[in-house]
Write an enzyme that holds these catalytic residues in place. Sequence first.
Site, PDB file in Angstrom:
ATOM      1  NE  ARG A  15      -2.210  -1.056   2.860  1.00 43.87           N
ATOM      2  CZ  ARG A  15      -2.942  -1.066   4.913  1.00 43.87           C
ATOM      3  NH1 ARG A  15      -4.003   0.154   4.793  1.00 43.87           N
ATOM      4  NH2 ARG A  15      -1.870  -2.124   5.456  1.00 43.87           N
ATOM      5  CB  ILE A 432     -23.867   4.618   9.143  1.00 40.17           C
ATOM      6  CG1 ILE A 432     -24.210   6.025   8.588  1.00 40.17           C
ATOM      7  CG2 ILE A 432     -23.892   3.849   7.739  1.00 40.17           C
ATOM      8  CD1 ILE A 432     -25.483   5.732   8.172  1.00 40.17           C
ATOM      9  N   GLY A 433     -22.691   4.066  12.061  1.00 37.06           N
ATOM     10  CA  GLY A 433     -21.351   3.231  12.979  1.00 37.06           C
ATOM     11  C   GLY A 433     -20.522   3.547  13.640  1.00 37.06           C
ATOM     12  CD  GLU A 485     -18.669  -0.332  13.763  1.00 32.53           C
ATOM     13  OE1 GLU A 485     -18.309  -0.605  12.921  1.00 32.53           O
ATOM     14  OE2 GLU A 485     -20.334   0.560  13.547  1.00 32.53           O
ATOM     15  CB  CYS A 517      -6.637  -0.893   0.246  1.00 32.30           C
ATOM     16  SG  CYS A 517      -5.410   0.651  -0.543  1.00 32.30           S
ATOM     17  CG  ASP A 600     -24.454  -1.413   8.479  1.00 30.90           C
ATOM     18  OD1 ASP A 600     -25.054  -1.243   8.561  1.00 30.90           O
ATOM     19  OD2 ASP A 600     -22.790  -0.852   9.203  1.00 30.90           O
ATOM     20  CG  HIS A 643     -25.548   2.258   5.768  1.00 31.15           C
ATOM     21  ND1 HIS A 643     -26.314   3.392   5.262  1.00 31.15           N
ATOM     22  CD2 HIS A 643     -24.248   2.066   5.391  1.00 31.15           C
ATOM     23  CE1 HIS A 643     -25.059   4.611   4.838  1.00 31.15           C
ATOM     24  NE2 HIS A 643     -23.738   3.347   4.613  1.00 31.15           N
ATOM     25  CG  HIS A 696     -16.423   8.459   0.936  1.00 33.84           C
ATOM     26  ND1 HIS A 696     -18.038   7.973   1.945  1.00 33.84           N
ATOM     27  CD2 HIS A 696     -16.138   7.718   1.490  1.00 33.84           C
ATOM     28  CE1 HIS A 696     -18.382   6.916   1.884  1.00 33.84           C
ATOM     29  NE2 HIS A 696     -16.711   6.275   1.848  1.00 33.84           N
ATOM     30  CB  CYS A 728     -20.714   6.315   4.811  1.00 33.04           C
ATOM     31  SG  CYS A 728     -20.580   4.737   4.187  1.00 33.04           S
TER      32      CYS A 728
END
Length: 756
Positions: A15, A432-433, A485, A517, A600, A643, A696, A728
Amino acid sequence: MKTSIIGYPRVGSLRELKFVSEQYFKGEITINELHRTGAELRAAHWKTQQENGIDFIPSNDFSFYDGVLDTACLLNIVPARYQALGLSPLETYFAMARGYQGEQGDVKALAMKKWFNTNYHYMVPEIDDSTVIQLAGTKLFDEFQEAKQQQVATKPVVIGPFTLLKLAKYTGTKQAADFVGEAAAAYAAVLEQLNTLGAAWIQVDEPALVTDLSPADLALFSKLYEQILSAKGTVKVLLQTYFGDVRDCYQTLQTLPFDGIGLDFVEGKESLALVKQYGFADHKVLFAGLINGKNIWRNQYKRTLSLIEELSASVKQIVLSSSCSLLHVPYTLKNESRLPDATKRHFAFAEEKLQEFAELKAVLAQPNPYAAAQYVHNEGLFNGTRFTNNEAVQAKAAALTEADFTRLPAFGEREAIQKAKFNLPLLPTTTIGSFPQTAEVRANRFAFKKGSITEEQYKQFNLDRIAECVARQEAIGLDVLVHGEYERNDMVEYFGECLDGFIFTEKAWVQSYGTRCVKPPIVWGDISRSKPMTVEYSAYAKSLTSKPVKGMLTGPVTILNWSFPREDISLQDSAFQIALAIRDEVLDLEANRVAIIQIDEAALREKLPLRKSDWQSEYLSWAIPAFRLVHSGVQAETQIHTHMCYSQFSDIIRDIDAMDADVITFEASRSDLAIIDTLNECGFQTEVGPGVYDIHSPRIPSVDELKQGLQQMLDKIDIAKLWVNPDCGLKTRGEQETWASLEHLVQATKEVRAAL
């Protein structure tokens, strides 16, 4: 037989491009350092392909963010609001991809959607009536010459004009047909420039040809290429398709003067039949996509050789190709130190697929290919059955009845019960979480996996973060909270690690979009749940507040779609097994007083067949029931959320409603809320939370901007049905921008409520 690949992964085997790009975004390195890493990666990719004997090596398949966006910039499709920023070409490019908020202005990013039936996201080109499509960029030519200087002859790759015009968003009165002349002239200019540079081939990608095509589509395609190919000169044009077959235009492709046609024989159900029925022009080269570019299992040489033998009866010139770009698989098995050799021998990532090309080329050069050593060795992999059997799981799935897929009471009755129980305000706010995965959060997880801290220390860190997150959500006034999370590396990988039947890689990263990724799990055998996966953290968060806290789960279809599935069992079998495992988790959360549970299905539409005639029979007939199976056993008081993000949902709205969730949140911030009209047209009953801002992008939406978005939603959605949330999860965002955006979201909602 010569070999070709359609494209190669580009973020680096470790990466490298992701990390250097993020450093550039933060201002920690210069643009020259970013370009240097790009050049190093391209050189490594070309060298690896050359060493494995690939005859048709692609160039211009590398991208700093997205290949469709590269093509838009190549052809001057840059909306005026980005040009007005007065930035450098690369900074303008990134503003289109990520949005921009700074001294030069404040603009949102372009819309982002899923690339056909994959988990890759592309940037949607935006064309208005003032757009002039013309050759404006040099990247395609620069990289061709760069490879040439390294003694590598490449075939430059570009997204074709038909696919580009079909995927574009039109914001004025003009439509695709109005830009045929300009687009054809621009692509003709590309061919002329490649002729000047001495290119032998160009690969023009037209995956839109594998979708349902109308007579108008076929006319548009033919008109484009009749003009383009009339100016092609000596450079040969490969018309490359993938992700399906070209049954609607096969004969058209044969009549147009393409030098090569690339067909997918992995996902293209009718590709072989089309060749047999209509033949293949003797003067054209068939680039036969026989190496699966989307999955990681070794190629079964017996099947491939048999297909080549069948094709040879109708085709004079064949090149062995990948079925699609290798962008959709990880780089190499060389980085996997923990998987045993007996397991790894079943897999082929991008670099190993190059070795398969080399082996197949050697096998085909033998007088008796079926007796070649490589062939005999390869066939030994395919003589066994399932790798991990669980007869109890198979029996449980086989015993399912219609009642297992039906939730009672019906939605309307549940909705009234839940409103009375939760007593939420109008326009309830939530997220969203996930919350930001900071360096400290990732370090804690890594330290535990490495064994440098105890499980108790690892958990205590997470519990502390949960307490902070819950308190901060309460402080800013969110109505329905989440635990954040912090224990999860990825919404699919985490559950795969908790379930039996999956295996995992260390560094098998696949690009999802830009610098994002993912590391997909691999379905190895029958799937089951041996212990609770999320209950401890969700129940702890619930104990900290009197407000509702959502339990957060990933649905069975998304887990399957974002994993590498088995090729020898049906997707339905795997989906139902996963659904039964997640169902157990749902019931455990409910038993622990977690009364709102979000399941989701971000990837529900992703694997929808590209032809509508296959939707029900091949996908929706099991995908929608798999979701219903997960939640059908809960009480009426338990509210089920789901979602979905970055897909085109309008054409499956009725199927989404049939999932029978209580609340659905989805991406809408980059799509001008167009989906809401479809919801109304279909009489959508589920409560909805269209995303009010784009997570995003790093930009922070203002209160006024969010209020305006909410007002637009309220013009079309019953206030009793509308939820307010980002589009999101927030794991990829920074702390400061996340909390500032949420504070604005809550303030905007309060002001809209007050005005009402």
